[in-house]
Design a protein around this motif. Structure first.
Motif, mmCIF file in Angstrom:
data_model
loop_
_atom_site.group_PDB
_atom_site.id
_atom_site.type_symbol
_atom_site.label_atom_id
_atom_site.label_comp_id
_atom_site.label_asym_id
_atom_site.label_seq_id
_atom_site.Cartn_x
_atom_site.Cartn_y
_atom_site.Cartn_z
ATOM 1 N N ALA A 24 0.852 -1.189 0.000
ATOM 2 C CA ALA A 24 0.000 0.000 0.000
ATOM 3 C C ALA A 24 0.889 1.240 0.000
ATOM 4 C CB ALA A 24 -0.904 -0.005 1.224
ATOM 5 N N PHE A 25 0.487 2.245 -0.750
ATOM 6 C CA PHE A 25 1.281 3.483 -0.806
ATOM 7 C C PHE A 25 0.374 4.651 -1.156
ATOM 8 C CE2 PHE A 25 1.296 1.644 -5.032
ATOM 9 C CZ PHE A 25 1.041 2.726 -5.862
ATOM 10 N N HIS A 39 5.026 4.924 1.923
ATOM 11 C CA HIS A 39 4.585 3.554 2.211
ATOM 12 C C HIS A 39 4.753 3.301 3.700
ATOM 13 C CE1 HIS A 39 4.301 -0.772 2.412
ATOM 14 N NE2 HIS A 39 5.570 -0.886 2.781
ATOM 15 N N GLN A 40 3.658 3.007 4.375
ATOM 16 C CA GLN A 40 3.689 2.777 5.821
ATOM 17 C C GLN A 40 3.687 1.282 6.120
ATOM 18 O OE1 GLN A 40 0.827 5.040 8.076
ATOM 19 N NE2 GLN A 40 0.939 3.691 9.862
ATOM 20 N N ASP A 41 4.705 0.854 6.864
ATOM 21 C CA ASP A 41 4.792 -0.535 7.322
ATOM 22 C C ASP A 41 5.398 -0.486 8.720
ATOM 23 O OD1 ASP A 41 5.396 -3.135 7.977
ATOM 24 O OD2 ASP A 41 6.225 -3.661 6.016
ATOM 25 N N ASN A 42 4.581 -0.675 9.726
ATOM 26 C CA ASN A 42 5.029 -0.532 11.106
ATOM 27 C C ASN A 42 5.480 -1.850 11.723
ATOM 28 O OD1 ASN A 42 2.295 1.560 10.979
ATOM 29 N ND2 ASN A 42 4.334 2.408 11.329
ATOM 30 N N VAL A 47 13.110 2.887 8.820
ATOM 31 C CA VAL A 47 12.559 3.698 7.739
ATOM 32 C C VAL A 47 13.643 3.969 6.693
ATOM 33 C CG1 VAL A 47 13.083 5.884 8.907
ATOM 34 C CG2 VAL A 47 11.251 5.797 7.196
ATOM 35 N N THR A 48 13.239 3.914 5.438
ATOM 36 C CA THR A 48 14.124 4.259 4.325
ATOM 37 C C THR A 48 13.658 5.568 3.710
ATOM 38 O OG1 THR A 48 14.711 1.977 3.784
ATOM 39 C CG2 THR A 48 14.917 3.602 2.024
ATOM 40 N N SER A 381 11.891 -6.546 1.793
ATOM 41 C CA SER A 381 12.590 -5.569 2.631
ATOM 42 C C SER A 381 12.073 -4.174 2.344
ATOM 43 C CB SER A 381 14.107 -5.617 2.386
ATOM 44 O OG SER A 381 14.439 -5.023 1.142
ATOM 45 N N ILE A 382 12.086 -3.333 3.357
ATOM 46 C CA ILE A 382 11.639 -1.948 3.191
ATOM 47 C C ILE A 382 12.530 -1.221 2.185
ATOM 48 C CG2 ILE A 382 11.445 0.278 4.368
ATOM 49 C CD1 ILE A 382 9.147 -1.624 4.930
#
Length: 447
Positions: A24-25, A39-42, A47-48, A381-382
C-alpha cells in the motif's frame, strides 16, 4: 497426478502470499513538482528515505561523459549545513546506513535509519537537493575516488569491460548515448571546468526531476508535514529536462569484434542483442528466456554445456532492460580445447529450439512459479520496496507495478516465448564478441 497436485498447490500458496503482501502506498506532488511516495509498514522500527533523480549516463553531452556517476560521489561531499566529510559520520552516529548508485537512466540516493530518525533522513536529502557545496576541493577529491573505482572495477578486474559494458554497448549502439559507459571517461572529467559541474547540478538536481520515497515505520500525516516543511520551499533551478528518444537503426548483419583483457586467462564468447526498453512487454518475455537458458543447474544451457558435454566452465544469459532500449547478453567460458566457435554453435542450437519448438507446459509452470517467488522476495525488505516504488514511477510510469507487475509475467505464453526469440535473437542482429586474454594477441591466436 501427485506431481500436478503439488504444482497446483504451490501456485495457489504463492498467489495467496502475493495478495497478502500487497504494498500500500500514497503518492502526490508538491507545488515545486517533486513527486512523493509514502509507504507505511510498522512491522519493524526502520525507515528508508530515498531520492531518485531522472539523470543518468544517457543524459550526458559528448565530451563530458561520466558526470552522472561522478555526482553520485560528489554530492556526499557536504552541504551548507553538513560539514565536508561528515555525511557518513552523521549517518553512522545515528544508527543508520546509506548508499547511492547510478545507471544509464537515473541516480538514486538513500538512507536507512531507525524510525525515530526519520526527520534526520528527510533533512539530509533536502540538504543534498537544496544546499550542495560544489567546489574545487570536492571535485578534485572525488575525481581521484572515481579513477580508483574505475581501476578496481574495470581496468584491473577480470571481465570488467563485459560486466560494466564498456566493451559491449559501444558496438550495439551507434547513435544513442547508451553506447557510453556509466563510469565515463576520466579524460572528460579531467577536462571539465568547475562551472560545468555547477551547471550540471542546476540542470538536473531539481525537485521537478526527482521522486522522494519514504517507506517503513512512519505515520503518514506526520510524514507529509515533514516533507512539506523540508522540500516544499525548494525551488527549481531550471525547467524540467525534456528528453527526445534517439532511435537506433536496426542491426541487420553480424557485428564481429575481438577484445583483449590482460586480467583474464580464460576467453569468453559473448553474443549480444539489442532489445526493447523495460516498459515493453517483450522485455518481460526475455526474462523468461534467460531463466530457461541459464536459470539454475536444471536450465538448458547449464545442463547441456556444463553438465552433459562438459565444454563450458560457466554459461550466462540475461536481459538488461533500460528505459529506452535493452541488451540481451549470452556468454560462455570454454574448458580445455573447446573453441569459442564451438560455444557459439551450442548456444545457437538452444536459441533455434526456442524459435521453432514450444516449451512444455511443465517448463512454463516452473517459470511462473520461479518468477512469483522472485516477486515475493523483491518486496521482502523496506529498502527494496522503496527502490521499486521510485523506479516504477520514474522509469516505467506506473508506481503500482510494484503490485501488478507479476500479472505481466503470469500472462506470458509459450507462443510469446517463441515469438520473442524469433524477433530478437537472430544471428544477423547481434554482436559476436570474442573476449580474449592479452597473451592471445601476442601469439595471434583468435580462439
Amino acid at each position: 497426478m501427485k506431481k500436478n497436485y503439488f504444482l497446483l498447490t504451490l501456485a495457489l500458496l504463492l498467489s495467496l502470499g502475493i495478495r497478502a503482501q500487497e504494498v500500500a502506498f500514497e503518492e502526490y506532488n508538491l507545488d515545486n513538482g517533486l513527486h512523493v511516495i509514502l509507504h507505511q509498514d510498522n512491522g519493524a522500527p526502520v525507515v528508508t528515505t530515498g531520492v531518485m533523480y531522472h539523470i543518468g549516463a544517457k543524459d550526458e553531452v559528448a565530451g563530458r561523459s561520466g558526470f552522472a556517476h561522478f555526482f553520485e560521489h560528489l554530492l556526499f561531499e557536504g552541504t551548507e549545513n553538513i560539514e565536508r566529510g561528515k555525511w557518513f559520520d552523521i549517518v553512522s552516529a545515528n544508527g543508520g546506513s546509506n548508499n547511492a548508485n547510478t545507471t544509464q537512466d537515473r541516480t538514486y540516493y538513500y538512507e536507512v535509519f531507525p524510525s525515530n530518525s526519520l526527520e534526520l533522513g528527510l533533512w539530509m536529502e533536502s540538504e543534498r537537493m537544496m544546499h550542495p557545496v560544489i567546489n574545487k576541493i570536492g571535485v578534485d577529491t572525488q575525481n581521484e575516488v572515481v579513477k580508483e573505482e574505475k581501476r578496481q572495477r574495470i581496468d584491473n578486474a577480470p571481465y570488467g569491460k563485459i560486466i560494466y559494458r564498456t566493451g559491449v554497448n559501444k558496438h550495439i549502439f551507434n547513435k544513442h548515448s547508451y553506447k557510453n559507459s556509466v563510469i565515463g571517461s576520466m579524460e572528460d572529467l579531467d577536462a571539465a571546468e568547475l562551472s560545468e559541474f555547477i551547471d550540471f547540478n542546476k540542470k538536473f538536481y531539481n525537485p521537478n526531476n526527482a521522486v522522494l520515497v519514504v517507506a517503513g515505520d512512519i505515520n503518514i500525516a506526520e510524514t507529509k508535514k515533514m516533507v512539506q516543511d523540508y522540500y516544499g520551499p525548494i525551488k527549481n533551478n531550471a525547467e524540467k529536462f525534456v528528453r527526445t528518444k534517439i532511435e537506433e537503426d536496426p542491426i541487420t548483419e553480424p557485428i564481429k569484434v575481438t577484445e583483449y583483457d590482460s586480467n583474464i586467462q580464460i576467453p569468453l564468447k559473448a553474443l549480444v542483442y539489442r532489445t526493447p526498453g523495460m516498459t515493453e512487454r517483450d522485455s518481460y518475455v526475455l526474462d523468461y528466456i534467460s531463466t530457461i537458458l541459464t536459470g539454475g543447474k536444471s536450465s538448458r544451457l547449464y545442463k547441456k554445456m556444463v553438465d552433459d558435454k562438459k565444454m563450458a566452465l560457466q554459461v550466462l544469459a540475461f536481459s538488461d532492460a533500460q528505459e529506452d532500449y535493452g541488451t540481451y547478453i549470452m556468454g560462455a567460458l570454454p574448458i580445455g580445447d573447446v573453441t569459442l566457435d564451438d560455444l557459439a554453435k551450442d548456444m545457437d542450437e538452444e536459441i533455434v529450439k526456442l524459435q521453432t519448438e514450444l516449451i512444455s507446459d511443465k517448463e512454463l509452470q516452473k517459470l511462473k512459479n520461479q518468477f512469483e517467488n522472485q516477486f515475493v522476495n523483491s518486496n521482502s525488505s523496506i529498502q527494496g520496496i522503496a527502490n521499486s516504488l521510485a523506479r516504477n514511477f520514474m522509469l516505467k510510469g506506473d508506481t503500482n507495478l510494484i503490485n501488478k507487475e507479476i500479472e505481466i509475467y503470469r500472462a506470458i505464453s509459450k507462443e510469446d516465448i517463441m515469438r520473442v526469440a524469433k524477433k530478437y535473437l537472430n544471428e544477423n542482429q547481434r554482436l559476436d564478441l570474442d573476449y580474449l586474454p592479452e597473451s592471445a594477441k601476442e601469439v595471434g591466436d583468435s580462439k
